[in-house]
Design an enzyme around this catalytic site. Structure first.
Site, PDB file in Angstrom:
ATOM      1  N   HIS A 252     -24.775 -10.715 -27.338  1.00 51.90           N
ATOM      2  CA  HIS A 252     -26.168 -10.386 -27.002  1.00 51.90           C
ATOM      3  C   HIS A 252     -27.130 -11.301 -27.764  1.00 51.90           C
ATOM      4  CE1 HIS A 252     -25.481  -6.955 -24.413  1.00 51.90           C
ATOM      5  NE2 HIS A 252     -24.612  -6.465 -25.285  1.00 51.90           N
ATOM      6  N   ASP A 316     -21.307  -5.208 -29.952  1.00 49.75           N
ATOM      7  CA  ASP A 316     -20.761  -4.689 -28.696  1.00 49.75           C
ATOM      8  C   ASP A 316     -20.704  -5.767 -27.616  1.00 49.75           C
ATOM      9  OD1 ASP A 316     -23.624  -4.649 -28.775  1.00 49.75           O
ATOM     10  OD2 ASP A 316     -23.612  -3.547 -26.885  1.00 49.75           O
ATOM     11  N   GLU A 317     -19.901  -5.495 -26.613  1.00 52.08           N
ATOM     12  CA  GLU A 317     -19.871  -6.223 -25.342  1.00 52.08           C
ATOM     13  C   GLU A 317     -19.745  -7.738 -25.495  1.00 52.08           C
ATOM     14  OE1 GLU A 317     -22.256  -3.238 -22.353  1.00 52.08           O
ATOM     15  OE2 GLU A 317     -23.477  -4.660 -23.498  1.00 52.08           O
ATOM     16  N   ASN A 318     -19.016  -8.174 -26.492  1.00 47.28           N
ATOM     17  CA  ASN A 318     -18.746  -9.604 -26.632  1.00 47.28           C
ATOM     18  C   ASN A 318     -17.440  -9.924 -25.919  1.00 47.28           C
ATOM     19  OD1 ASN A 318     -18.462 -12.279 -27.404  1.00 47.28           O
ATOM     20  ND2 ASN A 318     -17.576 -11.737 -29.388  1.00 47.28           N
ATOM     21  N   GLU A 368     -16.781  -1.190 -30.680  1.00 40.50           N
ATOM     22  CA  GLU A 368     -15.929  -2.366 -30.535  1.00 40.50           C
ATOM     23  C   GLU A 368     -15.517  -2.958 -31.885  1.00 40.50           C
ATOM     24  OE1 GLU A 368     -18.470  -2.715 -26.703  1.00 40.50           O
ATOM     25  OE2 GLU A 368     -18.611  -1.782 -28.673  1.00 40.50           O
TER      26      GLU A 368
END
Length: 681
Positions: A252, A316-318, A368
């Site tokens: 992000h 998160d969300e990597n 995560e």
């Protein structure tokens, strides 16, 4: 005082079923741990005074001043003394022992005692006393002649120490006025952690004196200065609320890398601020020492602005796509025996944790970051559940059993636009079997307000009043879980939130006036009360429908979850199904008559492009309502009328301007009843 203590000993026993009985009478939220009534009544009169018995009353003094203003506004009584009195005992007496340092382990309990002679609030800390004042204000009652406080004895304390609200100020920037009014609302329902999401792909919202390109190139000119950050932290602290900032790394990072592309993982990549929602590839390079020097310098500058020990690094969300495309990063993984991108991110997180520890901070991240090699000194923020492919219950219990402190947000994503009953049914622990040590590691939970689809104009209507019910999950005993009773109390809480400055009610009319080009909006209000925004991100299909600059002043933005007339109509049809009395039929007919007439009013204003898409909904709803009214009056319908009704219901079953009609089930119930009982052969 002895009489007060003896009375507490006798009356502070919580009776089975008392919550169900008294919660119909008192609109308290969150519901207290223990409550009992006595027959007394304390009248609110002009000579009412408030005193504070404590050496350092600064925080409570400010709260008391606000309390007296709000009490006068609520009751209309001209209270003569608008400030706490000094050197004497007031009608309302507040006493506490210590000033809270606003840490995760502070005592927030209080005792509240009311009889005809006066009111006493006793607490260990000033924050506990402030909670007592909020409960007292919620207790205001009235009869034809007076406003008064009922005689009650309340012994209260929270179930969880971490009761938070996360506001994303990165996707859509939220000015200080938005933050402050939501802090006021948080305090009113005893939330105590403001999680401030400050960076993301769509914007880096904190000014840096060391790295000025962050505000110059990564914020679109919308950011908080150091002075503004300090102002919010101080404002929150005066309300007894801790502020936990979030700087999301290593993913992000589009906005950050737009300012400092040399820290990116892919050479030659054209970094820019993202305008759409979603998960993107730009990621900080975890093998460069320059990355850690940058973060160390930035956090050395920023962390003093946030006194709380917890510091959220996102994580998160990597998906690691740019890591996979980098030969240097892949070689580093091989050389350091890092088998996956999760291992590489753990390497990054461990180095980052050391930086933060040296700055006196405790690293917190989304779940995560919980990998086999991540030290248990980190705090796990559990957000993924079955909707992300995780096991039912998500990662919270697993984190606690692994030895991590943990906070739950799975089930409390209020931006998913799910009904309040959904969130209220989510208990942070559920029926999990935990040891005493594991239970202590579960700090509590947070409601999360991601801002892809909200602006300062609409954010309040997405947070409130549902978050008040979530606050009850975090504060009240697990056994306080009656959904219908909660909804009854929530209506009163919603009105009090508006009086506090929350715009969730009044801004609907503002948006509808904009849609109608400032014409009469009564017909639009009727439709907005039965339509709800599309749920679980289906409004923002794949992150391509709305951008940072898209208008969020549309019909869906004026509609809310648990649309009020939809809720009422569903209940009315249920009652009619159980008992076809004249009264129950009349209640259903009252709604149908409104919808039957509404299209006539809608057609007076519908000659604007912003309303064109609503025409089929308005027309077919009116036709269907008229059909049902006539059917129940005549007790007879023809095959043609029935066929037309089926066409009507099919048309209004479609999404309209990113909303769904929330009365389809009861309408279908009525159509089926007419088919079974009134259809002519």
């Amino acid at each position: 005082m002895k009489r007060y203590v003896l009375f507490l000993c006798c009356c502070i026993t919580f009776l089975a079923g008392a919550q169900n009985e008294l919660s119909v009478k008192y609109s308290l939220m969150p519901w207290p741990k223990e409550i009992n009534e006595n027959s007394a009544k304390f009248l609110i009169h002009e000579d009412l005074t408030l005193s504070i018995n404590a050496e350092d009353s600064g925080r409570v003094y400010g709260k008391a001043v606000t309390f007296l203003r709000r009490l006068a506004d609520r009751s209309g009584v001209f209270i003569k003394e608008g400030l706490p009195v000094l050197g004497k005992k007031g009608s309302i007496q507040i006493s506490f022992d210590t000033v809270s340092n606003l840490t995760v382990n502070e005592d927030e309990s209080y005792l509240l005692y009311i009889d005809e002679k006066g009111i006493q609030i006793k607490a260990i800390t000033d924050v506990g006393a402030m909670h007592g004042l909020e409960t007292l204000l919620q207790l205001v009652q009235k009869n034809e002649l007076n406003y008064f406080f009922p005689g009650v004895v309340i012994k209260d304390a929270p179930r969880f120490v971490w009761r938070g609200l996360m506001i994303d100020a990165a996707r859509h920037f939220q000015p200080l006025a938005v933050i402050k009014r939501n802090l006021d609302a948080m305090a009113s329902v005893k939330l105590n952690v403001f999680h401030w999401h400050l960076t993301d792909d769509q914007g880096f919202r904190v000014a840096s004196k060391v790295y000025p390109k962050l505000q110059e190139l990564a914020s679109d000119g919308q950011f908080y200065t150091h002075e503004q950050l300090k102002e919010v932290v101080a404002y929150a602290a005066n309300l007894g609320i801790r502020v936990v900032p979030e700087f999301d790394v290593p993913g992000h990072a589009s906005a950050l890398l737009a300012a400092y592309p040399e820290l990116g993982s892919k050479e030659g990549y054209n970094h820019s601020i993202e305008r759409f929602a979603g998960v993107f590839n730009p990621t900080l390079n975890p093998i460069k020492d320059e990355t850690y020097e940058f973060l160390k310098t930035l956090f050395t500058e920023i962390t003093p602005l946030f006194p709380d020990v917890y510091f959220h690094i996102g994580g998160d969300e990597n998906e690691g796509k740019h890591w996979d495309e980098s030969k240097e990063i892949q070689a580093f993984k091989t050389a350091n025996n890092l088998k996956s991108n999760h291992d590489l991110q753990t390497y990054f997180n461990i180095r980052l944790e050391k930086i933060l520890n040296n700055l006196g901070k405790k690293l917190m991240g989304w779940d995560e970051i919980m990998t086999p090699n991540m030290p248990t000194t980190a705090v796990i923020h559990s957000w993924r559940g079955s909707q992300e492919g995780m096991l039912e219950g998500g990662t919270l219990i697993a984190a606690a059993k692994a030895g991590y402190q943990t906070v739950l947000s799975n089930g409390y994503y209020i931006d998913r636009m799910l009904p309040v009953a959904h969130h209220y049914a989510t208990d942070p622990i559920g029926n999990s079997k935990l040891t005493k040590e594991e239970r202590a590691l579960i700090l509590g939970g947070e409601a999360t307000m991601w801002s892809e689809l909200v602006t300062p104009q609409t954010i309040d209507s997405r947070i409130w009043p549902r978050t008040a019910a979530i606050a009850e999950r975090f504060w009240s005993p697990k056994e306080v879980n009656d959904v219908e009773n909660m909804k009854l109390r929530l209506r009163a809480v919603s009105a009090r939130l508006e009086a506090l400055g929350i715009t969730h009610i009044k801004n609907r009319d503002l948006l509808l006036r904009n849609m109608s080009d400032y014409k009469e909006i009564s017909s639009l209000k009727v439709l907005s009360k039965i339509c709800e925004p599309l749920k679980v991100y289906s409004r923002n299909k794949g992150g391509t429908e709305y951008s940072s600059f898209s208008p969020l002043t549309l019909f869906a933005d004026a509609c809310v979850v648990d649309a009020e007339d939809a809720v009422g109509f569903k209940k009315a049809v249920v009652f009619l199904s159980k008992d076809r009395t004249k009264s129950n039929l009349s209640n259903v007919a009252a709604y149908l008559e409104i919808w039957s007439e509404n299209d006539r009013n809608f057609n007076k204003i519908s000659n604007t492009p912003k309303l064109a898409a609503l025409k089929p909904l308005s027309k077919n709803l009116s036709e269907l309502a008229s059909f049902l009214i006539t059917a129940f009056k005549k007790k007879s319908i023809s095959s043609k009328e029935y066929a037309e009704a089926l066409i009507n219901i099919e048309i209004i079953s479609k999404p309209y301007m990113d909303t769904e009609v929330a009365i389809l089930v009861p309408l279908n119930t009525l159509i089926m009843y007419c088919q079974e009982h009134f259809l002519s052969e």
